[in-house]
Enzyme design. Structure first.
Site, mmCIF file in Angstrom:
data_model
loop_
_atom_site.group_PDB
_atom_site.id
_atom_site.type_symbol
_atom_site.label_atom_id
_atom_site.label_comp_id
_atom_site.label_asym_id
_atom_site.label_seq_id
_atom_site.Cartn_x
_atom_site.Cartn_y
_atom_site.Cartn_z
ATOM 1 N N GLU A 1 6.039 71.015 37.950
ATOM 2 C CA GLU A 1 6.682 71.384 39.304
ATOM 3 C C GLU A 1 5.528 71.600 40.453
ATOM 4 O O GLU A 1 5.729 72.585 41.033
ATOM 5 C CB GLU A 1 7.257 72.532 39.068
ATOM 6 N N ASN B 1 5.537 66.780 34.776
ATOM 7 C CA ASN B 1 6.943 67.156 34.872
ATOM 8 C C ASN B 1 7.525 68.002 36.012
ATOM 9 O O ASN B 1 6.832 68.706 36.739
ATOM 10 C CB ASN B 1 7.004 68.192 33.563
ATOM 11 N N HIS C 1 17.856 69.464 34.865
ATOM 12 C CA HIS C 1 18.781 70.682 34.833
ATOM 13 C C HIS C 1 20.038 70.296 35.767
ATOM 14 O O HIS C 1 19.894 70.144 36.975
ATOM 15 C CB HIS C 1 18.072 71.716 35.284
ATOM 16 N N GLU D 1 14.006 68.545 29.805
ATOM 17 C CA GLU D 1 14.705 69.903 29.756
ATOM 18 C C GLU D 1 16.126 69.859 29.942
ATOM 19 O O GLU D 1 16.714 70.531 30.465
ATOM 20 C CB GLU D 1 14.003 70.938 30.672
ATOM 21 N N ASP E 1 19.885 69.949 30.331
ATOM 22 C CA ASP E 1 21.033 70.730 30.264
ATOM 23 C C ASP E 1 21.869 70.607 31.393
ATOM 24 O O ASP E 1 21.380 70.252 32.398
ATOM 25 C CB ASP E 1 20.680 72.311 29.852
HETATM 26 C C1 XIL Z 1 12.508 78.652 31.217
HETATM 27 C C2 XIL Z 1 13.023 79.078 30.109
HETATM 28 O O1 XIL Z 1 14.059 78.639 29.570
HETATM 29 C C3 XIL Z 1 13.123 80.689 30.092
HETATM 30 O O2 XIL Z 1 13.275 81.388 29.190
HETATM 31 C C4 XIL Z 1 12.123 81.349 31.101
HETATM 32 O O3 XIL Z 1 12.668 82.721 31.399
HETATM 33 C C5 XIL Z 1 11.815 80.755 32.332
HETATM 34 O O4 XIL Z 1 11.511 79.528 32.193
HETATM 35 N N1 XIL Z 1 11.436 74.506 34.358
HETATM 36 C C6 XIL Z 1 10.490 74.563 33.116
HETATM 37 C C7 XIL Z 1 10.846 75.467 32.159
HETATM 38 O O5 XIL Z 1 9.493 73.806 33.159
HETATM 39 O O6 XIL Z 1 9.567 76.033 31.561
HETATM 40 C C8 XIL Z 1 11.731 76.597 32.391
HETATM 41 O O7 XIL Z 1 12.151 77.399 31.302
HETATM 42 C C9 XIL Z 1 12.931 76.108 33.111
HETATM 43 C C10 XIL Z 1 12.557 75.413 34.490
#
Ligand code: XIL
Length: 431
Positions: free
Chosen positions: A144, A187, A223, A252, A254
């Site tokens: 990020e 990422n 996400h 990641e 979802d």
């Molecule tokens: C999130 C986790 O899922 C949570 O448990 C934590 O509180 C915050 O981070 N981008 C990312 C991940 O790269 O590491 C994040 O994970 C979600 C957004």
């Protein structure tokens, strides 16, 4: 890209019913993984679902800076070790997440001056990667680093503000030396479609490849929710990064929602990854809705009772499993689309898209093409276009019938308006 963990026959047999094995079937060598939280491994249903369904694990929080180096030079690996040990005992691969990130960063890091910060960053990479050397298939080296929205600028962080743009390549160089076997990934989120932010990341990766900065993969977090839906040009975006010579991974995933809409969205993401040769794996961001970081949005494949949701069935189907087709002879209509520039002049060009039916005859098709922002399409022929921003979806003007393996084509004339960029072909879908 797989590491060779112990691969017990029992564990393998169990997974033959799940997503991991289906992905292996659809695309050998690819993984289907999940984020794993050490704190839940003691819950029998959690561990059973994890072990049955997935062949890659990403520690959800356990490898982040605040977990691994809470104070300078003091490293704590117990929680990360629990995830890695569990995963490897099950024969799973492990994704490392993440080394250099503005978030979940202990405050001592931000308080350092530039010289100390540089040393601390490199030491952190050395120590954390060194701990798991040879055990991680891909590392999110930098996470990020770009601002959200349309600016294409780097995000403010202690690293950016004190070390400047060069911190990213320095982190990758340090990472290569620390574990030469690991694939090194950049990422980010909201980079899944073709947009200003993903184009800024694209420019950085292109520059890294041109200058020999070690980078092997780009992670797209994935996400999604109603404000940030699965983009129509996900596949096109993955493909343009892959064309730079890096692997791409959904890291990641979802998708908030429920029922058929959620299931369809999951299937679109799986389809996009399967359509790109260098898309080497998919990770969903958790095993069960009840422990999701966005649990209110019920964004995962298993509900709070570990029952498989429609989204799970859709993923299996998209992977070529139950019900979804994908097997030759089941009447599954598929097509591919390829682009060539057929004429070129100072202010414009003509392009041609060739649409080819897969192993089954098709009765219709739709191909998406994304044009670089300042360009304007002046004319199209042999297809009927519809538009969403700069993404054109072309459908047959008359009859879309094609025999198995047969081709047709359509064309367009584009005003360059100063940009010579080639259009990016997204998906081809057939019926
Ligand atoms: C999130 C986790 O899922 C949570 O448990 C934590 O509180 C915050 O981070 N981008 C990312 C991940 O790269 O590491 C994040 O994970 C979600 C957004």
């Amino acid at each position: 890209m797989r590491t060779d963990g112990p691969r017990g026959a029992a564990a393998r047999e169990a997974r033959e019913r799940g997503t991991a094995a289906r992905l292996e079937l659809a695309r050998p060598g690819r993984y289907f993984g999940t984020a794993v939280a050490a704190g839940h491994l003691g819950e029998a249903d959690y561990a059973a679902t994890l072990d049955r369904e997935f062949n890659s694990a990403t520690p959800e929080n356990e490898m982040k800076w605040d977990a691994t180096e809470p104070s300078r030079g003091t490293f704590t690996f117990s929680a990360a070790d629990r995830v890695v040990d569990h995963a490897r005992a099950q024969g799973m691969d492990v994704r490392g997440h993440t080394l250099v990130w503005h978030s979940q960063l202990p405050s001592w890091v931000g308080a350092l001056g530039a010289a100390d910060l540089r040393a601390a960053m490199n030491d952190h990479i050395d120590q954390v990667m060194g701990r798991y050397k040879g055990q991680i298939h891909s590392w999110d080296v930098v996470n990020e680093a770009f601002q959200d929205g349309g600016s294409g600028a780097r995000r403010s962080s202690p690293f950016q503000d004190k070390l400047g743009d060069g911190y990213i390549e320095e982190a990758f160089r340090t990472a290569r030396a620390a574990d030469p076997a690991a694939k090194l990934c950049y990422n980010d989120y909201n980079t899944d479609g073709v947009n200003a932010k993903s184009t800024a990341v694209y420019a950085m990766v292109k520059d890294f490849k041109a200058r020999g900065v070690p980078i092997d993969c780009v992670g797209f977090q994935g996400h999604f929710n109603s404000n940030s839906p699965v983009p129509a040009d996900l596949r096109a975006n993955l493909q343009r990064f892959a064309d730079l010579g890096v692997d791409v991974q959904i890291t990641e995933l979802d998708i908030e929602g429920s029922g058929t809409a959620q299931a369809d969205a999951y299937a679109r993401v799986v389809d996009a990854c399967l359509a790109v040769d260098r898309c080497t794996g998919i990770t969903v961001w958790g095993v069960t809705d009840k422990y999701s970081w966005r649990s209110g949005g019920t964004p995962l494949l298993f509900d709070g009772n570990y029952d498989a949701k429609p989204a799970y069935d859709a993923v299996l189907a998209a992977l070529g499993g139950d019900g979804g087709g994908g097997e030759p002879g089941e009447g599954t209509a598929t097509c591919t689309a390829t682009y060539t520039r057929t004429a070129d002049w100072n202010s414009g060009y003509n392009g041609q898209i060739t649409v080819t039916a897969g192993s089954e005859p098709i009765s219709s098709w739709a191909a998406t093409v994304t044009f670089a922002a300042p360009q304007q399409v002046q004319a199209t022929w042999n297809a009927t276009p519809s538009w969403s921003g700069n993404v054109m979806t072309a459908r047959p003007s008359w009859n879309g019938t094609l025999a198995a393996g047969a081709s047709t084509g359509f064309g367009f004339t584009v005003s360059k308006n100063g940009s010579d960029a080639a259009p990016v072909v997204g998906g081809c879908t057939a019926s």
